[in-house]
Write a protein that holds these residues in place. Structure first.
Motif, PDB file in Angstrom:
ATOM      1  N   SER A 149       1.316   4.707  -8.479  1.00 30.39           N
ATOM      2  CA  SER A 149       1.164   3.599  -7.535  1.00 30.39           C
ATOM      3  C   SER A 149      -0.155   3.691  -6.787  1.00 30.39           C
ATOM      4  O   SER A 149      -0.862   2.687  -6.615  1.00 30.39           O
ATOM      5  CB  SER A 149       2.337   3.582  -6.556  1.00 30.39           C
ATOM      6  N   VAL A 150      -0.514   4.890  -6.351  1.00 30.12           N
ATOM      7  CA  VAL A 150      -1.794   5.075  -5.653  1.00 30.12           C
ATOM      8  C   VAL A 150      -2.948   4.710  -6.577  1.00 30.12           C
ATOM      9  O   VAL A 150      -3.911   4.037  -6.172  1.00 30.12           O
ATOM     10  CB  VAL A 150      -1.937   6.522  -5.146  1.00 30.12           C
ATOM     11  N   CYS A 152      -3.854   4.557  -0.257  1.00 27.66           N
ATOM     12  CA  CYS A 152      -2.575   5.075   0.219  1.00 27.66           C
ATOM     13  C   CYS A 152      -2.669   5.411   1.701  1.00 27.66           C
ATOM     14  O   CYS A 152      -3.753   5.669   2.241  1.00 27.66           O
ATOM     15  CB  CYS A 152      -2.139   6.306  -0.560  1.00 27.66           C
ATOM     16  N   ILE A 159       0.871  -1.179   0.000  1.00 24.67           N
ATOM     17  CA  ILE A 159       0.000   0.000   0.000  1.00 24.67           C
ATOM     18  C   ILE A 159       0.907   1.227   0.000  1.00 24.67           C
ATOM     19  O   ILE A 159       1.736   1.391   0.899  1.00 24.67           O
ATOM     20  CB  ILE A 159      -0.939  -0.004   1.212  1.00 24.67           C
ATOM     21  N   PRO A 160       0.797   2.086  -0.995  1.00 25.50           N
ATOM     22  CA  PRO A 160       1.696   3.241  -1.089  1.00 25.50           C
ATOM     23  C   PRO A 160       1.608   4.140   0.139  1.00 25.50           C
ATOM     24  O   PRO A 160       0.538   4.291   0.740  1.00 25.50           O
ATOM     25  CB  PRO A 160       1.205   3.972  -2.339  1.00 25.50           C
ATOM     26  N   GLU A 161       2.736   4.738   0.483  1.00 26.11           N
ATOM     27  CA  GLU A 161       2.799   5.667   1.602  1.00 26.11           C
ATOM     28  C   GLU A 161       3.345   7.000   1.105  1.00 26.11           C
ATOM     29  O   GLU A 161       4.310   7.046   0.346  1.00 26.11           O
ATOM     30  CB  GLU A 161       3.691   5.104   2.715  1.00 26.11           C
ATOM     31  N   ILE A 162       2.709   8.073   1.541  1.00 27.87           N
ATOM     32  CA  ILE A 162       3.087   9.426   1.146  1.00 27.87           C
ATOM     33  C   ILE A 162       3.221  10.268   2.404  1.00 27.87           C
ATOM     34  O   ILE A 162       2.382  10.183   3.305  1.00 27.87           O
ATOM     35  CB  ILE A 162       2.032  10.055   0.208  1.00 27.87           C
ATOM     36  N   TRP A 200      -8.861   4.765   0.891  1.00 27.37           N
ATOM     37  CA  TRP A 200      -9.020   3.751  -0.143  1.00 27.37           C
ATOM     38  C   TRP A 200     -10.177   4.137  -1.055  1.00 27.37           C
ATOM     39  O   TRP A 200     -11.196   4.665  -0.621  1.00 27.37           O
ATOM     40  CB  TRP A 200      -9.210   2.366   0.459  1.00 27.37           C
ATOM     41  N   ILE A 229      -1.258   8.255   4.229  1.00 24.31           N
ATOM     42  CA  ILE A 229      -0.631   9.582   4.264  1.00 24.31           C
ATOM     43  C   ILE A 229      -0.112   9.793   5.684  1.00 24.31           C
ATOM     44  O   ILE A 229      -0.896   9.813   6.644  1.00 24.31           O
ATOM     45  CB  ILE A 229      -1.598  10.699   3.859  1.00 24.31           C
ATOM     46  N   GLN A 237       4.748   7.879  -7.520  1.00 22.69           N
ATOM     47  CA  GLN A 237       3.888   7.690  -6.349  1.00 22.69           C
ATOM     48  C   GLN A 237       2.413   7.776  -6.732  1.00 22.69           C
ATOM     49  O   GLN A 237       1.592   6.975  -6.276  1.00 22.69           O
ATOM     50  CB  GLN A 237       4.212   8.731  -5.274  1.00 22.69           C
ATOM     51  N   ARG A 242      -3.066   0.851  -6.990  1.00 23.74           N
ATOM     52  CA  ARG A 242      -3.464   0.155  -5.770  1.00 23.74           C
ATOM     53  C   ARG A 242      -4.822   0.623  -5.249  1.00 23.74           C
ATOM     54  O   ARG A 242      -5.473  -0.071  -4.473  1.00 23.74           O
ATOM     55  CB  ARG A 242      -2.415   0.361  -4.683  1.00 23.74           C
TER      56      ARG A 242
END
Length: 414
Positions: free
Chosen positions: A75-76, A82, A55-58, A332, A84, A72, A79
């Motif tokens: 990717s979000v 993300c 799960i992308p992280e920002i 999500w 945050i 990024q 998927r």
């Protein structure tokens, strides 16, 4: 506007007949989709088993500084979710958690919960007893919703969508209305208080209602590779079947803000981080092994159940979100499959505020008009069971607690 279906079995049969006529090769197309979903799910499972993030992280600071990379963002969008990080200072989130605890204890919420209205929304799920409190108007919830930081994060998320397509503007991503939602306060050691896999935002409507069909027009025409989960065309025009706890606003992303430290094993959120998994769900219901009056067990006015009996390939991708700290948020896509772990095996409370990302549009403006009186009077919002716990709660937030931004987001006329 609410959708009404008088004879559901007949409506399902008719819908499936029409959709199969539109896509005569529905069997062959589904086999293509199934192979693609198995490939995606296996890739996600492999990453997860290697300990790599799925799960992308920002960092919120990167959103604020407008330095989120194209990689990024891609990717979000792949998927559909993300995390945050550090939207709020940890100390502030922890103070909010304490303030909420005092708010519910001072007002004896525990006694009121004994007489709460039955919430049928999750009734078809194998696990359907999340530790969710029908509290909407505490000071911390109102403060978080109207905060400049969370507003900025949600504008960023809204902008990931195609707000204009097919010659029409669907919504304004830069204005974020409030959808008042609940709290989760989950004590350690709680068992069987999770939610099995499901999707929100429509169940049988997705196959039956005209605008929902338009949302998924490329899926139902067989051009599923061209389907864009982030194209907002027709999404602000769909009609849901009215039911307590069915969201009647358009959410670009569902989400929550962590008030306590929590991670895998702590009774936390799980996602199937495949943004276009709805393609599989929609076409699966058209296959010949499903009865003509059935949509893989979908029921009106309920969460859309995702079941291993029908959707087994997707479950390989079901993954718990990473460790969250107070002040972090997770979001999500409104079509993404999600669940909540049954058991909380951690040592502390697993507490969150549910705060989604929404854009300004006519559909959402209409709901704000219905929601505002609930805020003024401390009642449960229109989409939720009419518990009305907070009508006489001391310390409940009021219009006087709204900033200029908060008033605009709530639809308060200046």
């Amino acid at each position: 506007m609410a959708l009404q279906i008088d004879d559901l079995p007949s409506a399902i049969r008719q819908a499936k007949r029409e959709l199969r006529e539109m896509l005569p090769n529905y069997r062959e197309v589904f086999l293509e989709v199934e192979a693609a979903m198995i490939e995606q799910a296996d890739h996600i499972a492999t990453l997860r088993e290697r300990g790599e993030p799925v799960i992308p992280e920002i960092a919120f600071d990167d959103i604020a500084a407008r330095r989120v990379s194209a990689e990024q963002i891609a990717s979000v969008k792949a998927r559909g979710a993300c995390v945050i990080r550090k939207v709020f200072d940890r100390a502030l989130a922890e103070q909010w958690d304490q303030d909420i605890a005092q708010y519910v204890e001072r007002n004896h919420l525990d006694k009121k919960l004994e007489h709460r209205a039955e919430d049928p929304y999750f009734g078809q799920l194998a696990s359907s007893k999340p530790q969710i409190y029908g509290v909407y108007w505490s000071g911390p919830q109102v403060q978080a919703r109207q905060s400049a930081e969370l507003t900025q994060a949600r504008v960023f998320l809204n902008r990931l969508w195609r707000a204009e397509s097919e010659g029409r503007v669907h919504f304004d991503p830069d204005h974020v209305p409030v959808y008042a939602d609940r709290l989760r306060r989950r004590p350690p050691g709680s068992e069987s208080l999770g939610l099995s896999a499901h999707c929100d935002g429509g169940s049988v409507e997705r196959w039956i209602e005209a605008n929902f069909r338009q949302v998924y027009r490329k899926v139902f025409s067989g051009h599923w590779r061209d389907y864009d989960p982030f194209d907002a065309a027709y999404r602000t025009e769909v009609e849901e079947i009215a039911s307590p706890a069915v969201c009647s606003m358009f959410r670009t992303f569902q989400g929550w803000t962590a008030l306590t430290r929590q991670g895998p094993g702590d009774g936390t959120l799980q996602l199937v981080p495949i943004a276009n998994a709805m393609v599989y769900i929609l076409l699966r219901a058209l296959q010949d092994d499903i009865a003509d009056d059935d949509l893989c067990g979908a029921r009106p006015g309920r969460a859309l159940s995702i079941k291993e009996d029908y959707h087994a390939p997707l479950f390989r991708a079901l993954s718990s979100i990473p460790l969250m700290q107070p002040g972090d948020t997770v979001f999500w896509h409104s079509d993404v499959i999600h669940a909540v772990e049954d058991a909380h095996r951690g040592t502390g409370y697993s507490n969150v505020m549910y705060i989604a990302s929404l854009p300004a549009c006519a559909k959402n403006a209409a709901y704000l008009q219905r929601q505002l009186p609930s805020f003024r009077e401390g009642r449960s919002p229109p989409d939720f069971p009419a518990d009305d716990f907070e009508v006489d709660f001391a310390g409940r937030a009021s219009v006087d607690d709204l900033t200029a931004l908060g008033g605009a987001q709530m639809g308060v006329q200046s």
